[in-house]
Design an enzyme around this catalytic site. Structure first.
Site, mmCIF file in Angstrom:
data_model
loop_
_atom_site.group_PDB
_atom_site.id
_atom_site.type_symbol
_atom_site.label_atom_id
_atom_site.label_comp_id
_atom_site.label_asym_id
_atom_site.label_seq_id
_atom_site.Cartn_x
_atom_site.Cartn_y
_atom_site.Cartn_z
ATOM 1 N N HIS A 157 63.004 32.995 66.867
ATOM 2 C CA HIS A 157 63.058 32.069 65.739
ATOM 3 C C HIS A 157 63.902 32.664 64.629
ATOM 4 C CE1 HIS A 157 59.567 30.221 67.774
ATOM 5 N NE2 HIS A 157 59.951 29.128 67.169
ATOM 6 N N LYS A 161 60.766 33.311 59.703
ATOM 7 C CA LYS A 161 59.467 32.876 60.269
ATOM 8 C C LYS A 161 58.528 34.082 60.340
ATOM 9 C CE LYS A 161 57.328 30.618 64.312
ATOM 10 N NZ LYS A 161 56.480 29.642 63.590
HETATM 11 N N1 LIG Z 1 54.718 21.861 66.187
HETATM 12 C C1 LIG Z 1 56.037 22.029 66.110
HETATM 13 O O1 LIG Z 1 56.783 21.702 67.059
HETATM 14 C C2 LIG Z 1 56.634 22.614 64.884
HETATM 15 C C3 LIG Z 1 55.818 23.119 63.922
HETATM 16 N N2 LIG Z 1 56.323 23.611 62.781
HETATM 17 C C4 LIG Z 1 55.361 24.057 61.800
HETATM 18 O O2 LIG Z 1 55.438 23.197 60.655
HETATM 19 C C5 LIG Z 1 55.071 23.949 59.492
HETATM 20 C C6 LIG Z 1 56.194 23.843 58.481
HETATM 21 O O3 LIG Z 1 57.319 24.500 59.008
HETATM 22 P P1 LIG Z 1 58.643 24.634 58.092
HETATM 23 O O4 LIG Z 1 59.094 23.282 57.673
HETATM 24 O O5 LIG Z 1 59.581 25.510 58.816
HETATM 25 O O6 LIG Z 1 58.068 25.438 56.835
HETATM 26 P P2 LIG Z 1 58.551 25.311 55.307
HETATM 27 O O7 LIG Z 1 57.864 26.419 54.591
HETATM 28 O O8 LIG Z 1 60.023 25.169 55.245
HETATM 29 O O9 LIG Z 1 57.953 23.907 54.839
HETATM 30 C C7 LIG Z 1 56.577 23.714 54.630
HETATM 31 C C8 LIG Z 1 56.490 22.818 53.394
HETATM 32 O O10 LIG Z 1 55.173 22.338 53.252
HETATM 33 C C9 LIG Z 1 54.820 22.463 51.884
HETATM 34 N N3 LIG Z 1 53.352 22.523 51.814
HETATM 35 C C10 LIG Z 1 52.553 23.567 52.054
HETATM 36 N N4 LIG Z 1 51.277 23.207 51.888
HETATM 37 C C11 LIG Z 1 51.279 21.898 51.555
HETATM 38 C C12 LIG Z 1 50.283 20.930 51.272
HETATM 39 N N5 LIG Z 1 48.970 21.247 51.278
HETATM 40 N N6 LIG Z 1 50.655 19.668 50.982
HETATM 41 C C13 LIG Z 1 51.963 19.333 50.966
HETATM 42 N N7 LIG Z 1 52.970 20.192 51.231
HETATM 43 C C14 LIG Z 1 52.610 21.459 51.524
HETATM 44 C C15 LIG Z 1 55.521 23.706 51.383
HETATM 45 O O11 LIG Z 1 55.688 23.681 49.999
HETATM 46 C C16 LIG Z 1 56.866 23.575 52.112
HETATM 47 O O12 LIG Z 1 57.788 22.816 51.379
HETATM 48 C C17 LIG Z 1 54.792 25.370 59.982
HETATM 49 O O13 LIG Z 1 53.416 25.469 60.310
HETATM 50 C C18 LIG Z 1 55.586 25.445 61.292
HETATM 51 O O14 LIG Z 1 55.107 26.408 62.201
HETATM 52 C C19 LIG Z 1 57.672 23.649 62.508
HETATM 53 C C20 LIG Z 1 58.538 23.185 63.454
HETATM 54 C C21 LIG Z 1 58.080 22.640 64.730
HETATM 55 O O1 LIG Z 2 58.118 27.518 62.559
HETATM 56 C C1 LIG Z 2 58.905 26.838 63.275
HETATM 57 O O2 LIG Z 2 60.044 26.434 62.931
HETATM 58 C C2 LIG Z 2 58.435 26.494 64.632
HETATM 59 N N1 LIG Z 2 57.191 26.711 64.908
HETATM 60 C C3 LIG Z 2 56.564 26.337 66.118
HETATM 61 C C4 LIG Z 2 55.886 27.560 66.729
HETATM 62 O O3 LIG Z 2 55.432 28.431 65.918
HETATM 63 O O4 LIG Z 2 55.748 27.583 67.946
HETATM 64 C C5 LIG Z 2 57.391 25.540 67.064
HETATM 65 C C6 LIG Z 2 58.864 25.681 66.974
HETATM 66 O O5 LIG Z 2 59.284 26.705 67.838
HETATM 67 C C7 LIG Z 2 59.400 25.909 65.591
#
Ligand SMILES: NC(=O)C1=CN([C@@H]2O[C@H](COP(=O)(O)OP(=O)(O)OC[C@H]3O[C@@H](n4cnc5c(N)ncnc54)[C@H](O)[C@@H]3O)[C@@H](O)[C@H]2O)C=CC1
Ligand SMILES: O=C(O)C1=N[C@H](C(=O)O)C[C@H](O)C1
Length: 262
Positions: A157, A161
């Site tokens: 990643h 991360k």
């Molecule tokens: N399941 C999947 O396929 C994927 C999961 N993710 C997950 O999604 C989450 C976000 O990832 P990113 O966008 O890369 O992180 P990021 O840190 O860029 O964005 C997260 C955003 O959520 C906001 N936030 C945090 N707590 C909040 C709340 N209670 N209410 C509203 N906003 C809140 C933060 O201020 C930030 O702007 C992480 O847990 C990541 O692992 C990310 C990509 C794919």
């Molecule tokens: O944080 C991310 O961006 C992602 N998080 C997920 C993970 O922790 O597996 C999925 C994806 O790879 C991107």
């Protein structure tokens, strides 16, 4: 039209918002974000669209009981953080369903999400792409064929991360591997997300790899999950279940009408 509320407008949530806005069957009603930036703007305008969709709401500005009553949606999609589940739990009394993509939950929060699934339909997936579920199914099949193979999981990643990939931990769990022993993390550059399962045999090595090139892959997966969960009763669901039709359908169905976009 499926009315969607989005939590999180960070590096992934902002891309997911664009995918929702582009989807003709979905309408982004609002985006709840932690940062006070762009409050009372619209996600659509911030993302370069000309119409108004996805009002940006700053989490500090709302009384959530009143907000969810007055701004009811069909599905909440969560790309924010572990703690958000305690914020939107009150939304389910208005019939709202949940799609959570949070990859690594604190124990208290995942327990609250599971509790929520007793009142509402909840889909939770640490990796919400369609493709990663094929990697998981293929890995389980290969493990059956070669039970004595050495198996290692490599997840790559972007440099920022901090947590170990929730996807990799889930792959290890599905393959019965010790998560602390067999998950290898690489943090370099701007890699969006790459997962590789390496099967080591005496005279050959087999590698199964899934790579997300763009965060739109997560948006497409979340939209697929939101459409799928619309017809579901209360309960806790996984992306594997949501895709099971695709993986178990007879060949002619797969060839003629894929259930979800890859
Ligand atoms: N399941 C999947 O396929 C994927 C999961 N993710 C997950 O999604 C989450 C976000 O990832 P990113 O966008 O890369 O992180 P990021 O840190 O860029 O964005 C997260 C955003 O959520 C906001 N936030 C945090 N707590 C909040 C709340 N209670 N209410 C509203 N906003 C809140 C933060 O201020 C930030 O702007 C992480 O847990 C990541 O692992 C990310 C990509 C794919
Ligand atoms: O944080 C991310 O961006 C992602 N998080 C997920 C993970 O922790 O597996 C999925 C994806 O790879 C991107």
């Amino acid at each position: 039209m499926i009315k969607i509320g989005l939590f999180g407008f960070g590096q992934t949530g902002s891309v997911v918002a664009g995918e929702i806005i582009r989807d003709s069957q979905c309408k982004l009603e609002w985006v709840i974000r932690q940062s006070p930036k762009n409050s009372s703007d619209y996600a659509s305008l911030l993302l370069g669209f000309e119409h108004l969709e996805g009002k940006i709401v700053h989490i500090r500005d709302v009384n959530f009981d009143q907000f969810f009553k007055e701004n009811q949606v069909d599905v909440i999609i969560d790309f924010s953080s572990s703690s958000s589940v305690s914020v939107y739990s009150s939304a389910v009394k208005y019939g709202c369903k949940i799609v959570s993509a949070i990859s690594n939950y604190e124990t208290k929060d995942i327990n609250q999400l599971k509790q929520l699934s007793q009142e509402a339909a909840v889909l939770y997936s640490p990796n919400i792409t369609v493709g990663i579920n094929f990697l998981m199914e293929a890995s389980k099949l290969l493990q059956k064929i070669a039970p004595h193979a050495d198996i290692e999981i490599i997840e790559e990643h972007f440099r920022g991360k901090k947590d170990v990939s929730g996807t990799a931990l889930r792959i290890a769990e599905q393959l019965g591997l010790d998560k602390s022993e067999h998950v290898n993390s690489i943090r370099v550059g701007g890699i969006v997300g790459k997962h590789e399962v390496v099967f080591g045999l005496p005279n050959q090595t087999i590698r199964i790899i899934h790579e997300s090139h763009n965060r739109a892959a997560f948006g497409q997966g979340a939209i697929y999950a939101a459409k799928w969960i619309m017809g579901k009763e209360k309960g806790l669901y996984s992306m594997e279940q949501a895709l099971s039709l695709m993986m178990n359908a007879p060949n002619d169905e797969i060839q003629s009408e894929p259930v979800a976009p890859l």
